[in-house]
Scaffold this active site. Sequence first.
Site, PDB file in Angstrom:
ATOM      1  N   PHE A 202       1.993  15.918   1.175  1.00 21.49           N
ATOM      2  CA  PHE A 202       0.862  15.097   1.647  1.00 21.49           C
ATOM      3  C   PHE A 202       0.966  13.733   0.987  1.00 21.49           C
ATOM      4  O   PHE A 202       0.928  13.619  -0.239  1.00 21.49           O
ATOM      5  CB  PHE A 202      -0.491  15.732   1.296  1.00 21.49           C
ATOM      6  N   ASP A 311       4.984  10.116  -5.934  1.00 24.46           N
ATOM      7  CA  ASP A 311       3.589   9.937  -5.532  1.00 24.46           C
ATOM      8  C   ASP A 311       2.703  10.688  -6.532  1.00 24.46           C
ATOM      9  O   ASP A 311       2.600  11.913  -6.491  1.00 24.46           O
ATOM     10  CB  ASP A 311       3.420  10.484  -4.106  1.00 24.46           C
ATOM     11  N   LYS A 342      -6.956   7.744  -6.690  1.00 21.11           N
ATOM     12  CA  LYS A 342      -7.859   8.806  -7.166  1.00 21.11           C
ATOM     13  C   LYS A 342      -8.401   8.553  -8.589  1.00 21.11           C
ATOM     14  O   LYS A 342      -9.172   7.646  -8.785  1.00 21.11           O
ATOM     15  CB  LYS A 342      -7.152  10.168  -7.077  1.00 21.11           C
ATOM     16  N   THR A 366      -5.963  -8.509   2.421  1.00 20.67           N
ATOM     17  CA  THR A 366      -7.086  -9.353   1.988  1.00 20.67           C
ATOM     18  C   THR A 366      -7.430  -9.137   0.510  1.00 20.67           C
ATOM     19  O   THR A 366      -7.410 -10.064  -0.289  1.00 20.67           O
ATOM     20  CB  THR A 366      -8.355  -9.059   2.826  1.00 20.67           C
TER      21      THR A 366
END
Length: 485
Positions: A202, A311, A342, A366
């Site tokens: 994931f 990751d 997280k 941005t």
Amino acid sequence: MWSRALRNNLKLNQIRGASTIVKGEPEAPVVKTDIPGPKSKQLLQELGSLQQAGTVQMFVNYDKSIGNYLVDADDNILLDTYTQISSLPLGYNHPELLKVFNDQHNMKCLINRPALGVFPGDDWPKRLNGILSEISPKLPNITTMMCGSCSNENAFKNIFITYQRKKRGENVEFTAEEKSSCVVNQPPGAPKLSIMSFKNAFHGRTLGSLSTTHSKYIHKIDIPSFDWPIATFPQYKYPLEENQRENEEQDKKCLAEVEELFEKYEKKGIPVAGIIVEPIQSEGGDNEASPQFFQQLQKIAKKNNAYLLIDEVQTGGGCTGKFWCHEHFNLETPPDIVTFSKKMQMGGYFHTAEMTPKQPSRVFNTWMGDPGKLIILETVIKVIKEQKLLENVLHTGTMLKIGLLELEKEFCYYVNSTRGRGTFLAINATDSNLRDEILTKLKAKGIQSGGCGTKSVRLRPALIFQEHHANIFLDKFRQVLKEIK
Ligand code: PSZ
């Protein structure tokens, strides 16, 4: 049954069990209504008329929630072992975090949210430097982002940019053809390149990252994906000590497949520029792989001139007992990129200098992160150090693991395969229905927990989860298993 390492670990950390880190916490969960209770149900109806709310479990009173305890809209008090999908490092309303925005400078950083890529505050370099020197996994650069998916997404771009720069030659200009073809999605400007990922991984839900996510069909159905290689991740048998030979075979088989996929995709004309991998596959079922597996994976990536992205969105921030889970692996060099979000509050990634694009405006948006979140992270790191929370994680994790192993022994028809590092732990139920029943029954007893994969119960408590919380959890878990019996 307990491994020697576990016992030694316990001795080492014995000292930590005594003091209580969080003042003012309730002593135990209190469940007064069904969960969701009447108030949550009413709010759910309201929300459901405004948006798709099918995933909402309950509404929370964030004023009343404290430490490891979440208080819901119906005043049920739950011991939280799931912590907002593993993203709450210091529990609810930590006193040090409550103070952060009393500081006027910090408050002004929060309300004057800058476009960091263009108008960073005059304290930004110093703040980033502080983060790098405190917690970087030996990588010199940091790119800040918004969330986990967008960190992986942009990290892929850094990998492709660097891969092409190396191929083209340093300081070689883009050709006119590259410039005109890329804006209409065609090669050579938009080259055919891929990121290799693993089954059950994931890495997020945005379009690029979703092509590397393979845990559940509901995340992916109806959405076009890149044709990128997907390798098999090792599936270990537990206990590890008793299944060493078989598990080593798993490593070998999976690594051989990685090598084959490099060749296959090269031949297909979609060479692999990078590999993305979780140190422990989280959503996909808390699947671990050995340090040797990761060491070899890094070697294979290097041999094929591909980059390794680890990751750490879910595993990072201390829950495995080290700040970064891959620090357990003894890699010969740091990975090329480590993504986070997280528990770090802000998204982003650490990376090698090589990964930095030469031209501006190639990895940009941005906000590019949020100074308000970085300020919170600074305090989180300070508290982790001052209160020795990594030690606490190791101690509590050892107690939890021992307790889970005991439950496994007592209820072997229902649960097995206890695994994980620190408090980042999981145990399997014999099937999905039983797992779901366990989660529902735990909640009715005041334990907020979570599932992952098809049949695992996972633990993702805050770093302030202590032995007495572990005992409450284990006690309730035992009651649940007894009821099933
Ligand atoms: O259902 C979902 O979208 C969920 S439930 C848990 C996650 C996502 N985890 C997020 C996650 C992750 O665990 C790893 C290892 N990498 C990337 C992500 C994506 O992070 P976010 O959700 O911040 O985009």
